[in-house]
Scaffold this active site. Structure first.
Site, mmCIF file in Angstrom:
data_model
loop_
_atom_site.group_PDB
_atom_site.id
_atom_site.type_symbol
_atom_site.label_atom_id
_atom_site.label_comp_id
_atom_site.label_asym_id
_atom_site.label_seq_id
_atom_site.Cartn_x
_atom_site.Cartn_y
_atom_site.Cartn_z
ATOM 1 N N SER A 318 0.812 -1.217 0.000
ATOM 2 C CA SER A 318 0.000 0.000 0.000
ATOM 3 C C SER A 318 0.848 1.272 0.000
ATOM 4 C CB SER A 318 -0.906 0.025 1.239
ATOM 5 O OG SER A 318 -1.787 -1.081 1.248
ATOM 6 N N HIS A 380 -7.310 0.135 6.171
ATOM 7 C CA HIS A 380 -6.889 -1.250 6.417
ATOM 8 C C HIS A 380 -6.867 -1.592 7.897
ATOM 9 C CE1 HIS A 380 -6.099 -2.294 2.285
ATOM 10 N NE2 HIS A 380 -5.356 -1.218 2.125
#
Length: 441
Positions: A318, A380
Site C-alpha cells: 500500500s 486497512h
C-alpha cells in the site's frame, strides 16, 4: 490615501452595499429576481410545485415516476447555478416538521418504560422522515433514478464547503445510499481480460492508485497470475462501485515495480501461497462515506481461498499518501533536505534510518479522533489488518516519491486476529509487527 487603503475601503463599501442572500422562502414570496439569483421567483415556485408533485400521495407510482422523469430531464439541461437552487429548495422546503418532531420526541420520553414505548418510538421515527427523503425515494424507483442521484451528490459535494446549509441534502443522501448499497444488495464479480471492453475501460478510467499506462498494462493486471474483483449494484449495470487488484505470489511483495512490469514472468499459480492486494479504487464520488471496501476484501479472500486452497497469507502493498506532507510539517529541515536524495541513501545511512522511524511513528502513533491519520492506514487498520513491514524505495514513481519518498507498507490480514486488532485499535493502540515497532526513533 495609498492604493492599499483605497482598495480596502472600496471593497468594504461594496460588501456593505451587497444585500444578504435571501432564503428560498423569501424568494418564493417575491416577484423579481435579485442580484445573482439563478432562478426567478416564478421559476423557483414552479420547481417547488414539480418536486412536490413527485410525492403527491394521491398519485400512483407510475404517475409519480413520470413526474420524476420530467424533473430529471429539466435538471439534466439546467446550468449549475439553477441546479444549486433546486438543492436549496430540497434543503429548506422539504425538511421534517420541527413541531411534529418535538412532539413525537416528547411523547416518546413520556412513554419510556410503559407498554406504549414501542409504538411511540415508531411514531417518532415517522415524524423524523422528511418530505425530502420521500422525494429521493420516488426518484430512486425510476430505472435511471439511482444513477441520477449518485451523480447529483457527486456534483453537490464540492459545493458544501462554500454553503454548509446544503449538508442537509448531502447527509440525507449518504444515509439513504448506505441502505440502498448495503453489501447484501451487491454482487461480487471477477473482472478479467475476457470481460467486455466497456468494463475494462472503466478500470482504466477509475484506477486511483497506480495509473494504467496501456492495454498491455491492463492485460498484465487481469491475466494469468492476477485477479481483479469488483462490487456491482443491479441498478448500475456494468459499473463497478469499487474494485481490487490482486497478485498471486509465494511471498509478501516489497516493491510495486515487478508487479507492474508487463514483461515479468508470471508466478506459478499452483505454488502461490500469498495474495497481495496492491490497488483498491472507489469509482463513484457520489457514494463517498458509504463503506463497502472491508466487505469487498472479505469476499475476495473467501473467493480466492476456494479457488486456491494453498493460499495462507493475505496482505497489501500500500501507498502512504499522507506521509510526505506530514513530514514537511513536522520533521527537521536537515532531514527533509537529506530525504530529497532518498535514492542515494545507503542501508545504514542515518537519514534513511530516520525516515523509516518517522514513517513508523506516522503510521503507528499519529491518530485523530482515535483513528490513524493516514487515509489508507485508516482503511486497512479499521478492517482489522496490522502494519507488517515498511519497504524502502518500493514505489520510485513520481507519484510515490511525492507521497512518501518512495516508501510503501504491507498491511497483513491475519484472518484469525482481525477482531483482536480492531479491539486493539479501538483502545488507541495501532496493531503492528515487532519489526516496525523496532523502527521507532
Amino acid at each position: 490615501m495609498n492604493a492599499s487603503t483605497w482598495i480596502t475601503e472600496k471593497v468594504g463599501k461594496l460588501r456593505a452595499a451587497a444585500p444578504a442572500r435571501r432564503s428560498v422562502a423569501e424568494r418564493m414570496k417575491a416577484r423579481l429576481r435579485q442580484g445573482d439569483e439563478a432562478l426567478s421567483p416564478r421559476a423557483l415556485r414552479q420547481r417547488f410545485d414539480e418536486i412536490q408533485a413527485v410525492v403527491d400521495p394521491m398519485v400512483s407510482e407510475v404517475e409519480g415516476g413520470r413526474r420524476a422523469q420530467v424533473l430529471m430531464d429539466w435538471y439534466a439541461a439546467a446550468p449549475l447555478e439553477e441546479r444549486r437552487d433546486v438543492w436549496r429548495l430540497l434543503c429548506e422546503q422539504f425538511k421534517a416538521d420541527p413541531e411534529k418532531v418535538r412532539k413525537a420526541q416528547a411523547d416518546l420520553a413520556a412513554a419510556a418504560g410503559t407498554p406504549d414505548e414501542a409504538a411511540a418510538e415508531v411514531r417518532f421515527r415517522r415524524a423524523t422522515v422528511s418530505p425530502r427523503r420521500r422525494v429521493l425515494q420516488r426518484i430512486s424507483a425510476h430505472p435511471e433514478g439511482i444513477r441520477f442521484l449518485v451523480d447529483l451528490r457527486a456534483e453537490l459535494q464540492p459545493q458544501l464547503k462554500g454553503e454548509p446549509a446544503l449538508q442537509a441534502l448531502d447527509v440525507e443522501m449518504e444515509y439513504m445510499f448506505s441502505t440502498w448499497f448495503d453489501v447484501g444488495f451487491l454482487e461480487l464479480r471477477r473482472i478479467s481480460w475476457d470481460s467486455p471492453a466497456s468494463l475494462v475501460e472503466k478500470l482504466i478510467k477509475y484506477e486511483a492508485v497506480h495509473d494504467i499506462r496501456s492495454w498491455a498494462d491492463v492485460k498484465n493486471r487481469l491475466d494469468s497470475d492476477r485477479r481483479c474483483y469488483g462490487f456491482f449494484h443491479p441498478r448500475l449495470p456494468g459499473e463497478p462501485l469499487i474494485f481490487v487488484e490482486v497478485a498471486l505470489m509465494n511471498h509478501i511483495a516489497e516493491s510495486i515495480t515487478p508487479l507492474l512490469d508487463e514483461s515479468a514472468a508470471p508466478d506459478d499459480l499452483t505454488r502461490a501461497t500469498t495474495a497481495i492486494f496492491y490497488s483498491i479504487s472507489n469509482t463513484q464520488t457520489g457514494l463517498r462515506g458509504v463503506s463497502f471496501g472491508d466487505s469487498l476484501i472479505k469476499h475476495v479472500v473467501e473467493t480466492l481461498k476456494a479457488e486456491f486452497p494453498r493460499l495462507k497469507v493475505f496482505a497489501t502493498l500500500s501507498p502512504i499518501p499522507g506521509l510526505r506532507p506530514w513530514l514537511q510539517r513536522n520533521a527537521p529541515a536537515e532531514l527533509l533536505a537529506a530525504w530529497e536524495r532518498w535514492d542515494e541513501l545507503g542501508e545504514h545511512d542515518t537519514p534513511r534510518r530516520a525516515l523509516l522511524g518517522w514513517a513508523a511513528r506516522y503510521l503507528g502513533r499519529e491518530l485523530t479522533e482515535g483513528k490513524p491519520l493516514d487515509p489508507v492506514a485508516r482503511f486497512h487498520l479499521g478492517n482489522g489488518a496490522r502494519i507488517e513491514r515498511l519497504n524502502w524505495g518500493a514505489d520510485p514513481s513520481a507519484k510515490g516519491v511525492k507521497q512518501s519518498y518512495g516508501l510503501m507498507v504491507n498491511y497483513l490480514y491475519d484472518l484469525k486476529r482481525l477482531d483482536r486488532h480492531r479491539a486493539q485499535l479501538a483502545a488507541g493502540k495501532v496493531p503492528m509487527s515487532g519489526a516496525v515497532e523496532d523502527l521507532y526513533l
